[in-house]
Design a protein around this motif. Sequence first.
Motif, PDB file in Angstrom:
ATOM      1  N   THR A  49     -13.992 -39.306  37.978  1.00 39.35           N
ATOM      2  CA  THR A  49     -13.101 -40.022  38.878  1.00 39.35           C
ATOM      3  C   THR A  49     -12.080 -39.107  39.562  1.00 39.35           C
ATOM      4  O   THR A  49     -11.572 -38.164  38.944  1.00 39.35           O
ATOM      5  CB  THR A  49     -12.346 -41.132  38.123  1.00 39.35           C
ATOM      6  N   SER A  50     -11.741 -39.436  40.808  1.00 36.93           N
ATOM      7  CA  SER A  50     -10.718 -38.668  41.534  1.00 36.93           C
ATOM      8  C   SER A  50      -9.348 -38.829  40.893  1.00 36.93           C
ATOM      9  O   SER A  50      -8.429 -38.052  41.172  1.00 36.93           O
ATOM     10  CB  SER A  50     -10.667 -39.118  43.000  1.00 36.93           C
ATOM     11  N   GLU A  51      -9.178 -39.848  40.058  1.00 37.01           N
ATOM     12  CA  GLU A  51      -7.909 -40.059  39.351  1.00 37.01           C
ATOM     13  C   GLU A  51      -7.884 -39.329  38.011  1.00 37.01           C
ATOM     14  O   GLU A  51      -7.030 -39.614  37.161  1.00 37.01           O
ATOM     15  CB  GLU A  51      -7.666 -41.557  39.118  1.00 37.01           C
ATOM     16  N   LEU A  52      -8.809 -38.379  37.807  1.00 36.53           N
ATOM     17  CA  LEU A  52      -8.847 -37.670  36.534  1.00 36.53           C
ATOM     18  C   LEU A  52      -7.512 -37.017  36.166  1.00 36.53           C
ATOM     19  O   LEU A  52      -7.100 -37.084  34.999  1.00 36.53           O
ATOM     20  CB  LEU A  52      -9.969 -36.628  36.535  1.00 36.53           C
ATOM     21  N   PRO A  53      -6.782 -36.376  37.102  1.00 36.51           N
ATOM     22  CA  PRO A  53      -5.482 -35.815  36.716  1.00 36.51           C
ATOM     23  C   PRO A  53      -4.530 -36.857  36.125  1.00 36.51           C
ATOM     24  O   PRO A  53      -3.822 -36.579  35.139  1.00 36.51           O
ATOM     25  CB  PRO A  53      -4.944 -35.254  38.040  1.00 36.51           C
ATOM     26  N   THR A  54      -4.533 -38.068  36.701  1.00 32.14           N
ATOM     27  CA  THR A  54      -3.696 -39.127  36.148  1.00 32.14           C
ATOM     28  C   THR A  54      -4.110 -39.449  34.726  1.00 32.14           C
ATOM     29  O   THR A  54      -3.265 -39.593  33.825  1.00 32.14           O
ATOM     30  CB  THR A  54      -3.777 -40.393  37.023  1.00 32.14           C
ATOM     31  N   HIS A  55      -5.401 -39.554  34.488  1.00 29.90           N
ATOM     32  CA  HIS A  55      -5.885 -39.870  33.146  1.00 29.90           C
ATOM     33  C   HIS A  55      -5.514 -38.773  32.146  1.00 29.90           C
ATOM     34  O   HIS A  55      -5.024 -39.062  31.048  1.00 29.90           O
ATOM     35  CB  HIS A  55      -7.405 -40.059  33.168  1.00 29.90           C
ATOM     36  N   GLY A 111     -13.587 -49.176  43.027  1.00 29.19           N
ATOM     37  CA  GLY A 111     -12.189 -49.221  42.597  1.00 29.19           C
ATOM     38  C   GLY A 111     -12.073 -49.238  41.079  1.00 29.19           C
ATOM     39  O   GLY A 111     -12.870 -49.876  40.392  1.00 29.19           O
ATOM     40  N   GLY A 112     -11.078 -48.551  40.556  1.00 30.46           N
ATOM     41  CA  GLY A 112     -10.817 -48.530  39.125  1.00 30.46           C
ATOM     42  C   GLY A 112     -11.478 -47.355  38.425  1.00 30.46           C
ATOM     43  O   GLY A 112     -12.456 -46.785  38.925  1.00 30.46           O
ATOM     44  N   ASN A 113     -10.946 -46.992  37.280  1.00 30.99           N
ATOM     45  CA  ASN A 113     -11.489 -45.882  36.485  1.00 30.99           C
ATOM     46  C   ASN A 113     -10.984 -45.994  35.056  1.00 30.99           C
ATOM     47  O   ASN A 113      -9.918 -46.553  34.799  1.00 30.99           O
ATOM     48  CB  ASN A 113     -11.113 -44.516  37.096  1.00 30.99           C
ATOM     49  N   VAL A 114     -11.780 -45.470  34.125  1.00 32.70           N
ATOM     50  CA  VAL A 114     -11.470 -45.577  32.706  1.00 32.70           C
ATOM     51  C   VAL A 114     -11.779 -44.253  32.023  1.00 32.70           C
ATOM     52  O   VAL A 114     -12.751 -43.572  32.380  1.00 32.70           O
ATOM     53  CB  VAL A 114     -12.311 -46.692  32.031  1.00 32.70           C
ATOM     54  N   SER A 115     -10.966 -43.883  31.046  1.00 33.75           N
ATOM     55  CA  SER A 115     -11.264 -42.712  30.210  1.00 33.75           C
ATOM     56  C   SER A 115     -10.952 -43.044  28.757  1.00 33.75           C
ATOM     57  O   SER A 115     -10.030 -43.799  28.461  1.00 33.75           O
ATOM     58  CB  SER A 115     -10.475 -41.478  30.665  1.00 33.75           C
TER      59      SER A 115
END
Length: 270
Positions: free
Chosen positions: A114-120, A30-34
């Motif tokens: 991360t799968s949330e890359l578009p959000t980042h 869980g969680g991701n950072v850029s």
Amino acid sequence: MKDIFTSPFVAEFCDLIDNMYRLGWDERNGGNVSYILNEEEVAEYLDPESSIRTLNIGCNASALSGKILLVTGSGKYFKNIKKDPEANIGIMKINSDGKTASLLWGLNDGAVPTSELPTHLLAHAERLKADPDHRVVIHTHATNLVAMTFVHSLNEKEFTRTLWKMNTECLVVFPDGIGVLPWMVCGNEEIACRTAEKLRASRLVIWAMHGVIGVGKTLDDAFGLIETAEKAAETYFKISGFAEKKGITDEQLKSLASAFKVNTKPGYLD
């Protein structure tokens, strides 16, 4: 060239992630950072033009063309990142087409961001319009902020004012308030676009029943923003069982805003 493992940006990134895992905010993967890096500092450790392979970034990030980012990998456990950075995080450069990136380092064995890359990426693009010094996006599952979304109104003004009244520093740290999104399926462009919209006006966005997005100029800046809101949410729950409750008044909040010369979200102290 210098050893990438001695670079301050990799060391600080790993320390931040290890700290969030220690706090219990980032279970499993869980969680991701850029983190947007300066090409000059990267060039001391890597050739910014030498691509290991091409990555699909899942959205149109043309506004970030040429930017270099340090990102967490998909499915990577935060508890493992400090022990083996090269397998769990990566440095990539957004290509001129805005739809792919060149992997410069890390993400070994075919790993992807991360799968949330578009959000980042959309968050970075939006925040750079408001603040040219912006560099960091953190998504984490800060426990008390997530818990609040199960029991508190999701109205942004009400949510913000509750947190402001829990701790004196809150209004000073996030006078721009908190954006709130209802529960949504994550890891897609829809939630990325909705989050970017919220970030036009606020540096904190809550994903109900899921987590929080915090942005900033530095890793400390973005982390401190989330940490402050999370502490206020913890206080909210610690006092919830008591019949008599006090809180910082609107007049006191106005005095704070005046003393620290911060502009609060319009209409939130009327």
